[in-house]
Design an enzyme around this catalytic site. Structure first.
Site, PDB file in Angstrom:
ATOM      1  N   LYS A 187       0.891  -1.170   0.000  1.00  0.00           N
ATOM      2  CA  LYS A 187       0.000   0.000   0.000  1.00  0.00           C
ATOM      3  C   LYS A 187       0.923   1.211   0.000  1.00  0.00           C
ATOM      4  O   LYS A 187       1.371   1.675   1.044  1.00  0.00           O
ATOM      5  CB  LYS A 187      -0.885  -0.024   1.251  1.00  0.00           C
ATOM      6  CG  LYS A 187      -2.209   0.691   1.139  1.00  0.00           C
ATOM      7  CD  LYS A 187      -2.124   2.162   0.753  1.00  0.00           C
ATOM      8  CE  LYS A 187      -1.660   3.063   1.856  1.00  0.00           C
ATOM      9  NZ  LYS A 187      -1.289   4.428   1.406  1.00  0.00           N
ATOM     10  N   GLU A 190      -0.226   7.502  -1.422  1.00  0.00           N
ATOM     11  CA  GLU A 190      -1.165   7.930  -2.461  1.00  0.00           C
ATOM     12  C   GLU A 190      -0.662   9.192  -3.167  1.00  0.00           C
ATOM     13  O   GLU A 190      -1.259   9.642  -4.134  1.00  0.00           O
ATOM     14  CB  GLU A 190      -2.566   8.136  -1.867  1.00  0.00           C
ATOM     15  CG  GLU A 190      -2.682   9.173  -0.756  1.00  0.00           C
ATOM     16  CD  GLU A 190      -2.313   8.659   0.644  1.00  0.00           C
ATOM     17  OE1 GLU A 190      -1.370   7.852   0.773  1.00  0.00           O
ATOM     18  OE2 GLU A 190      -2.951   9.089   1.620  1.00  0.00           O
ATOM     19  N   CYS A 295      14.318  10.439   5.436  1.00  0.00           N
ATOM     20  CA  CYS A 295      14.292  10.129   6.864  1.00  0.00           C
ATOM     21  C   CYS A 295      15.704  10.152   7.439  1.00  0.00           C
ATOM     22  O   CYS A 295      15.876  10.197   8.647  1.00  0.00           O
ATOM     23  CB  CYS A 295      13.677   8.765   7.093  1.00  0.00           C
ATOM     24  SG  CYS A 295      14.597   7.486   6.254  1.00  0.00           S
TER      25      CYS A 295
HETATM   26  P1  NAD Z   1       2.719   9.327   6.594  1.00  0.00           P
HETATM   27  O1  NAD Z   1       2.860   8.746   7.932  1.00  0.00           O
HETATM   28  O2  NAD Z   1       1.819  10.483   6.395  1.00  0.00           O
HETATM   29  O3  NAD Z   1       2.216   8.204   5.543  1.00  0.00           O
HETATM   30  C1  NAD Z   1       2.834   6.942   5.461  1.00  0.00           C
HETATM   31  C2  NAD Z   1       1.820   5.914   4.989  1.00  0.00           C
HETATM   32  O4  NAD Z   1       0.761   5.837   5.949  1.00  0.00           O
HETATM   33  C3  NAD Z   1       1.165   6.262   3.653  1.00  0.00           C
HETATM   34  O5  NAD Z   1       1.064   5.098   2.885  1.00  0.00           O
HETATM   35  C4  NAD Z   1      -0.202   6.805   4.048  1.00  0.00           C
HETATM   36  O6  NAD Z   1      -1.196   6.542   3.094  1.00  0.00           O
HETATM   37  C5  NAD Z   1      -0.510   6.067   5.338  1.00  0.00           C
HETATM   38  N1  NAD Z   1      -1.315   6.872   6.262  1.00  0.00           N
HETATM   39  C6  NAD Z   1      -1.293   8.219   6.408  1.00  0.00           C
HETATM   40  N2  NAD Z   1      -2.162   8.602   7.357  1.00  0.00           N
HETATM   41  C7  NAD Z   1      -2.745   7.475   7.841  1.00  0.00           C
HETATM   42  C8  NAD Z   1      -3.724   7.227   8.848  1.00  0.00           C
HETATM   43  N3  NAD Z   1      -4.266   8.206   9.555  1.00  0.00           N
HETATM   44  N4  NAD Z   1      -4.074   5.957   9.075  1.00  0.00           N
HETATM   45  C9  NAD Z   1      -3.533   4.948   8.380  1.00  0.00           C
HETATM   46  N5  NAD Z   1      -2.594   5.131   7.398  1.00  0.00           N
HETATM   47  C10 NAD Z   1      -2.195   6.373   7.140  1.00  0.00           C
HETATM   48  O7  NAD Z   1       4.213   9.664   6.085  1.00  0.00           O
HETATM   49  P2  NAD Z   1       4.644  10.423   4.764  1.00  0.00           P
HETATM   50  O8  NAD Z   1       4.317  11.869   4.917  1.00  0.00           O
HETATM   51  O9  NAD Z   1       4.181   9.697   3.560  1.00  0.00           O
HETATM   52  O10 NAD Z   1       6.237  10.207   4.817  1.00  0.00           O
HETATM   53  C11 NAD Z   1       7.113  11.057   5.522  1.00  0.00           C
HETATM   54  C12 NAD Z   1       7.432  10.482   6.896  1.00  0.00           C
HETATM   55  O11 NAD Z   1       8.011   9.188   6.758  1.00  0.00           O
HETATM   56  C13 NAD Z   1       8.467  11.308   7.630  1.00  0.00           C
HETATM   57  O12 NAD Z   1       8.072  11.402   8.970  1.00  0.00           O
HETATM   58  C14 NAD Z   1       9.739  10.490   7.512  1.00  0.00           C
HETATM   59  O13 NAD Z   1      10.699  10.696   8.527  1.00  0.00           O
HETATM   60  C15 NAD Z   1       9.195   9.121   7.555  1.00  0.00           C
HETATM   61  N6  NAD Z   1      10.130   8.151   6.987  1.00  0.00           N
HETATM   62  C16 NAD Z   1      10.799   7.343   7.858  1.00  0.00           C
HETATM   63  C17 NAD Z   1      11.711   6.436   7.381  1.00  0.00           C
HETATM   64  C18 NAD Z   1      12.468   5.546   8.318  1.00  0.00           C
HETATM   65  O14 NAD Z   1      13.140   4.661   7.833  1.00  0.00           O
HETATM   66  N7  NAD Z   1      12.386   5.728   9.627  1.00  0.00           N
HETATM   67  C19 NAD Z   1      11.938   6.331   5.988  1.00  0.00           C
HETATM   68  C20 NAD Z   1      11.219   7.157   5.124  1.00  0.00           C
HETATM   69  C21 NAD Z   1      10.310   8.076   5.645  1.00  0.00           C
END
Ligand code: NAD
Length: 512
Positions: A187, A190, A295
């Site tokens: 998943k 989006e 990240c």
């Molecule tokens: P996000 O948490 O908004 O989204 C991540 C995923 O979760 C997406 O697929 C999204 O559709 C889903 N999602 C979003 N809101 C949700 C909800 N309320 N309920 C269920 N699913 C939900 O993150 P983002 O903005 O796409 O990515 C950036 C973040 O990811 C930053 O905080 C970054 O640090 C982190 N990140 C961490 C790593 C790591 O290895 N620790 C690597 C890459 C990115």
């Protein structure tokens, strides 16, 4: 028809990739929902992505489950051969995949290609799965008794991934899960779904049977279904900390294995003996590469002593002003736009906040715009000096091209900053002193440490993961931990002793 309606009609309609086929989302008349995908360079709408309903998600899980038995029974060597072919296909389509990433995420093409390459390294690791799944054997633990263990697949596994690495993060997960014998539901974010969709198609072309890799687009509704459906056995998540925490608690309450990686605030300590030009060049790519949307980006520089801080800020200022910000597909660009208008505004809001909190804004990237693409989601690089640990711009993840300098008086003060921070993903130290570097690596409270390396992302045969609020669950991504996560141990105790019939014994069996 309004201009907006006309643009909406021109936008490409994206699909899911389920059971080896492109599957359209339910149309709006039947209650289907769609998300908007933008080209961050132009600011134009480029696609409409279906957001799967509970019923569509359940159908995808059913397709994956139907593929389980046969795929689990396929020999590890045959599964590895699929991975070898997938690797070749990804290499063949590298330019196309990078273009899909750049045109939906906004990172520049060289960076997009590099991220696919880092994902491919995990595929290369997964090609060694026959060796990685080898169990253990103890011969003659008692009279005629041998004990052996094997690693077996779990069943349907799922991965929920963030916008910032639409190829690399999914490739941390599905190659190992699938090589271990599990069907997988990806998943993706989006915000940039086209590249993950293409990876699904390439896996089919590589020989993965339909249903072994399913790419399901969606938002909370799809995620919640995956987190609670009993047919899903393991969930890998990478994204922001609040959602990682939620995914971990919800999926583990449903009895699943979970690894949920969250946000970060990565520090780079610069000791007084460091070469300032080397440190400044490293900081430029680590803080502003991919517009800070990594990240493992460095978002806090910690120079030790005021003299080091003054030299570092002096070295950084002209470099940031000269940063070539431009279209993500222009080979001359060093930094592209941010992913969405909303995200750009959020990052801008943090720069406003830093000024209000009293930090010294040395370089202000807020007013940057590109003549050719005035609607693009651009920001220039920004630099704050004299940031204090109590400020929100220090405590919170900004995830944009903003570097904060927090001055430390001593090594101990510098060590305490990343160690005491809520996040503990990556950290780096720049020094020429081996004792200092070793002491730092031993004591700092973070999961991944770089010594004169600004972004210490472990290679695929090691495991990736941070500490504290940067991870929930206790198994990391890829490497040996990835194989452990996507497989489970079965241990067999076997007695073969010709001509001897053991008498009944009602005590606890012990080895003689
Ligand atoms: P996000 O948490 O908004 O989204 C991540 C995923 O979760 C997406 O697929 C999204 O559709 C889903 N999602 C979003 N809101 C949700 C909800 N309320 N309920 C269920 N699913 C939900 O993150 P983002 O903005 O796409 O990515 C950036 C973040 O990811 C930053 O905080 C970054 O640090 C982190 N990140 C961490 C790593 C790591 O290895 N620790 C690597 C890459 C990115």
């Amino acid at each position: 028809m309004s201009t907006r309606d006309a643009t909406l009609t021109q936008a490409r309609e994206l699909t899911h990739f389920i059971g080896g086929k492109q599957v359209r989302g339910a149309d709006a008349k039947s209650g289907g929902r769609f998300g908007e995908v933008f080209n961050p360079t132009t600011g134009d709408l480029s696609g409409r992505v279906p957001l799967a309903s509970k019923a569509e998600t359940e159908q995808a899980i059913a397709n994956a489950e139907a593929a389980f038995r046969e795929w689990a029974a396929t020999s590890p060597l045959a599964r590895a051969r699929v991975m070898f072919r997938f690797k070749e296909l990804v290499e063949k389509h590298l330019e196309e995949l990078a273009l899909l990433i750049s045109s939906e995420h906004g990172k520049v093409l060289s960076d997009a290609k590099g991220s696919v390459q880092r994902g491919l390294e995990v595929v290369e690791f997964a090609c060694g799965i026959p060796h990685l799944l080898k169990g253990e054997y103890s011969d003659s633990v008692s009279a005629g008794i041998d004990v052996y263990s094997m690693r077996q697949p779990l069943g349907v596994c799922a991965g929920i991934t963030p916008f910032n690495f639409p190829a690399m993060v999914p490739m941390w997960m599905f190659p190992i899960a699938i090589a271990c014998g599990n069907p997988f539901i990806l998943k993706p974010s989006e915000k940039d779904p086209s590249c993950p969709q293409r990876l699904g198609e390439l896996m089919l072309e590589a020989g993965a049977p339909p249903g072994v890799l399913n790419v399901l687009n969606g938002d909370k509704e799809a995620v919640d279904t995956v987190l609670t459906d009993p047919r899903v056995h393991a969930v890998s998540f990478v994204g922001s900390t609040p959602i990682a925490r939620y995914v971990f608690s919800t999926a583990s309450m449903s009895g699943k294995r979970v690894q949920a990686l969250g946000g970060a605030k990565n520090h780079m300590v610069v000791m007084p003996d460091a070469d300032i030009d080397v440190a400044a060049d490293a900081l430029m790519s680590a803080a502003y590469g991919s517009a800070g949307e990594r990240c493992m980006a460095i978002s806090v520089a910690v120079p030790v002593t005021d003299r080091t801080a003054n030299e570092l800020v002096e070295a950084m200022t002209p470099r940031i002003r000269k940063l070539k910000v431009g279209s993500s597909i222009d080979a001359a660009s060093e930094m592209g736009p941010l992913v969405t208008r909303e995200h750009r505004e959020k990052v801008k809001g943090y720069i406003d906040l830093g000024v209000k909190e009293g930090a010294n804004l040395v370089v202000d990237g807020r007013d940057f715009s590109l003549k050719k693409h005035p609607k693009g989601f651009f920001l220039g690089g920004s630099l704050f000096d004299k940031v204090k640990p109590a400020m929100r711009i220090y405590k919170e993840e900004i995830f944009g091209p903003v570097l904060s300098v927090v001055r430390a008086r001593t090594f101990d003060e510098a060590l305490a900053l990343p160690s005491d921070h809520e996040y503990g993903n990556g950290v780096a130290i720049f020094t020429r002193n081996g004792d200092v570097a070793r002491n730092f690596a031993q004591k700092v409270s973070c999961g991944m440490v770089g010594i004169n390396v600004p972004i210490p992302v472990p290679l695929s045969f090691h495991s990736f993961g941070g500490w504290k609020s940067s991870i929930f669950g206790d198994m990391y991504q890829h490497g040996p931990e990835g194989v452990r996560f996507y497989s489970r141990i079965k241990t067999v105790t076997a007695r073969w002793r010709e001509g001897v019939k053991p008498a009944a014994n009602f005590g606890m069996p012990t080895m003689k």
